[in-house]
Enzyme design. Structure first.
Site, short mmCIF file in Angstrom:
data_model
loop_
_atom_site.label_atom_id
_atom_site.label_comp_id
_atom_site.label_asym_id
_atom_site.label_seq_id
_atom_site.Cartn_x
_atom_site.Cartn_y
_atom_site.Cartn_z
CG ASP A 201 -27.64 -55.86 13.94
OD1 ASP A 201 -28.70 -55.22 13.33
OD2 ASP A 201 -27.89 -57.00 13.99
CG HIS A 267 -30.16 -56.18 10.78
ND1 HIS A 267 -30.89 -55.63 12.17
CD2 HIS A 267 -30.90 -57.16 10.62
CE1 HIS A 267 -31.91 -56.83 12.65
NE2 HIS A 267 -32.12 -57.55 11.57
CD GLU A 330 -35.12 -59.58 12.28
OE1 GLU A 330 -36.05 -60.14 13.03
OE2 GLU A 330 -34.22 -58.92 12.50
#
Length: 773
Positions: A201, A267, A330
């Site tokens: 991440d 990420h 995301e």
């Protein structure tokens, strides 16, 4: 990191019990229902029983590795959970038998009669799960170290779903290998079979890639965020491939497959920090210390695609399971939108938008994995831009992604937020550790149905199962991780293993008590939030102070046990008064209460409620409410790496404001406010526009105390304005004092900080009202 796992060593094993049945009695609870979690498919009770004591023996064919492993693990569980030492023997009364007639790799039959117990299955997993069922039957009560009489029974069992999972985020906070081994052991005890490891991440890259050593040399370490002082400490870590191979083997012996996740294309800040040439814009960022959504994407050009394939090759060499998770969530596309190189690639490929480029990218990797006889799975954002035929979907933004994907003939795993996000706290109790404040109780998890109604019957086979996710922004210690997982893991196990018609929450509450004790015998932290007594006042605190009488309601979150209490602060016992109606007491009484089960044992630690005037005039961060137009979404620690579970601060990260509810203005004359300065470390992406800006009239802003701030149409009364100190020079915790205006009745008091968003975040730890000026 390098760590040595505490493994259960042993050779092949066998068992027989020789005590007369008269020496043991079946507990009354066991006569009604067997203490099993998850609930088996079929239980057939017969006459008789079988007694197991120290020295009981187990037989497993030493040439059958799966049977020998299951027997060895049964011995280990029984030793820990019941305190009985089973032994090996060629002619034991507990027998492991391989039987191809039992269909399904995880299915089993357990038969107990007066002659012993027979564990039968066709697959290794079935043998192990039958052993875990027997281990539960051996530890039904608190009689640790004592013989146990098991009623004669035949259990035929198989799971409803093949994916019964738990995701552990190792990237936001690195989780030690011993803590992960402990989770594997206890997942297995309730037949959870998939451990999803989030290995990369923005905040850290945790998987050793030998072809790209900087991923862990640089990408695994970050600097913790500052609260105004000098930069924080360097934190992080990673797992070597050899360490992970050992974990994979350990999990496999317990019926658990590990699914690795490398999150792409978003990420990716830790990746770009290590290899800037694999980024998009050309800069070299630090490994992020901000939680949330950051802008960094990896470059989907030929070099980036080749990089990912190399990483996949090394992942597949370590993780032999079918699925490789490639994230996809995301990924805000701003960097791709602003990159001439990426835009030229899209034009060359005939791709109309950035979501389509992500879909193309996922298809590249899905095809590559398929060529290696593996399958790609990703978060439900991979549906955007069109879902490649090769992909499976893990639906986290509710169930819509799963419904859409399954109806398009893609396999799906249900993992919806907030219900199956275990980083959401289990209660709003003030003693909960840091986490998210979208409370998901034991009952909420248990009542979740993993088969969405929007999936047509002929597509139901595409639902692989369900998974709970544990994101680790606020999980620093094994205690915190375990507290969030257990006992909700038992509810997750039952909704994914047991048939829908077997679900019964009242029965589950009874059956989960022995499992909680087993976990605690294994030295796990198991939250008692569902069973702890909570206190609410009937009326406001001001009412209690004005009338010199407090009416206190006692309740537990889960309807289990009898609440017993004392009024002198002493620990209640099974002989203490039983709660039947709200208590009417004079301020100053110390109420301590706990729930007790039918055997007279407490099912949670006693909790204390003070009714003294000072206590009633004090509100901690846990008591605060949101200011108008706000919402308290997070329970924050003092620092990002804080090891303790307190202090904690319920906060609205979009507005530095909380409110003291129903302050008795005709009683209070003054106040003291304890303030803490926290890191402001959130990646908000496009949600940054939701942050409320307040004009500061001093260099670092002020704290404004606004009385009556929630009264519609009325201007609040300013009871005080306090300039905030320079964060670089002031302590992180400090206090202010002031006086209150005389106003009749109760009013909410907003505590609004106006510090600039370039400064750290401020929160109220405690506000105490004073009866003198």
């Amino acid at each position: 990191m390098r760590a040595t796992a505490n493994r259960n060593a042993g050779r092949w094993l066998t068992a027989t019990a020789l005590l007369p049945a008269a020496l043991c009695a079946i507990p009354a609870q066991a006569q009604d229902r067997l203490p099993l979690v998850p609930q088996p498919s079929t239980i057939t009770r017969t006459a008789g029983s079988f007694t197991i004591a120290n020295g009981a023996t187990i037989t497993a064919d030493p040439s059958d590795a799966g049977a020998a492993a299951a027997a060895r693990l049964l011995i280990a569980h029984v030793k820990t959970e019941r305190g009985l030492a089973l032994q090996t023997s060629p002619n034991g009364n507990i027998r492991f038998v391989r039987d191809a007639a039992i269909k399904g790799a995880e299915a089993y039959r357990l038969t107990v009669d007066a002659s012993g117990a027979k564990i039968t299955a066709s697959g290794d997993a079935g043998l192990f799960y039958s052993a875990m069922t027997l281990a539960q039957l051996i530890s039904p009560d608190r009689a640790f170290g004592q013989p146990v009489r098991i009623p004669a029974v035949t259990i035929d069992d198989a799971p409803r779903f093949g994916w019964r999972g738990l995701m552990v985020d190792t990237a936001r906070h690195f989780q030690s290998l011993p803590s992960i081994y402990a989770i594997v052991d206890q997942m297995a005890s309730v037949k959870l079979n998939t451990l999803h490891l989030h290995l990369s991440d923005d905040q850290g890259w945790r998987f050793e890639v030998k072809a790209y050593p900087k991923l862990t040399e640089i990408g695994s370490i970050r600097t913790s965020p500052s609260t105004g002082e000098a930069p924080g400490t360097r934190v992080g870590g990673f797992y070597t491939q050899d360490e992970l191979r050992k974990l994979v083997a350990y999990a496999a012996e317990r019926g658990i497959v590990i699914v690795p996740e490398i999150d792409l294309p978003g990420h990716a800040q830790a990746l770009v920090a290590a290899y800037p040439d694999l980024g998009v814009i050309g800069d070299t960022p630090e490994v992020s210390n901000a939680w949330g959504v950051n802008p960094y994407l990896f470059n989907p050009g030929p070099k980036g695609i080749a990089f990912v394939k190399t990483v996949l090759d090394e992942l597949m060499a370590v993780f032999p399971g079918t699925y490789i998770h490639l994230g996809g969530d995301e990924a805000v596309k701003d960097q791709w939108e602003r990159s001439p190189e990426v835009q030229a690639q899209m034009a060359k490929l005939g791709i109309k938008d950035e979501n389509g480029l992500q879909s193309w990218m996922i298809d590249q990797f899905g095809t590559y994995l398929a060529s290696k006889k593996r399958r790609l799975i990703g978060w439900d954002e991979i549906l955007e831009g069109g879902l490649p035929a090769s992909a499976s979907v893990m639906s986290w933004r509710g169930e819509k992604g799963a419904v859409d994907a399954a109806n398009q003939n893609h396999d799906v795993v249900l993992s919806p937020a907030p219900t199956l996000y275990f980083d959401n706290l289990q209660s709003d109790r003030p003693d909960e550790p840091p986490g998210r404040l979208a409370i998901q109780s034991l009952a909420t998890v248990y009542n979740y149905e993993p088969m969405p109604t929007g999936i047509s019957a002929d597509k139901a086979q595409h639902v692989l199962g369900a998974q709970a996710n544990l994101w680790s922004e606020y999980i620093v210690t094994p205690y915190q991780m375990q507290h969030l997982i257990f006992p909700r893991a038992a509810a997750l196990a039952e909704i994914t293993w047991s048939g829908k018609d077997k679900r019964d929450f009242a029965g589950f509450l009874d059956r989960v008590q022995p499992q909680i004790r087993r976990w605690r015998k294994s030295k796990l932290e198991v939250a008692d939030s569902a069973f702890a007594v909570g206190y609410t006042l009937d009326g406001t605190r001001g009412d209690a102070l004005r009338t010199n009488r407090a009416k206190v309601v006692l309740a537990t979150q889960a309807p289990y046990g009898t609440i017993r209490y004392t009024l002198d602060g002493k620990v209640p016992t099974a002989r203490s008064a039983a709660y039947t109606a709200p208590l009417s007491v004079k301020p100053g009484v110390s109420i301590r209460a706990a729930a007790f089960d039918a055997s007279g044992q407490p099912v949670a630690e006693p909790r204390l409620f003070e009714t003294g005037r000072q206590a009633l005039l004090t509100r901690t961060a846990s008591d605060m409410i949101a200011c108008p137009k706000g919402s308290l979404g997070l329970r924050l620690p003092l620092t990002s790496e804080a090891q303790g579970n307190a202090p904690v601060f319920n906060a609205d990260i979009f507005d530095t404001c909380t409110a003291y509810p129903a302050a008795p203005m005709d009683v209070a004359k003054g106040f003291t406010i304890d303030i803490a300065r926290l890191p402001r470390n959130w990646g908000l992406a496009h949600d940054v526009t939701k942050v409320r800006q307040h004009y500061n009239v001093t260099p670092h802003g002020e704290l404004m105390v606004l009385v009556g701030c929630t009264v519609k149409g009325a201007k609040p009364v300013i009871a005080g304005t306090f300039p905030l100190p320079d964060p670089k020079a002031a302590p992180t915790r400090f206090s202010v004092k002031g006086t209150l205006p005389t106003i009749a009745g109760d009013r909410d008091v907003c505590l609004q900080f106006t510090s600039p968003t370039s400064d750290p975040f401020y929160a109220v730890e405690r506000m105490t009202l004073l009866e003198t000026r």
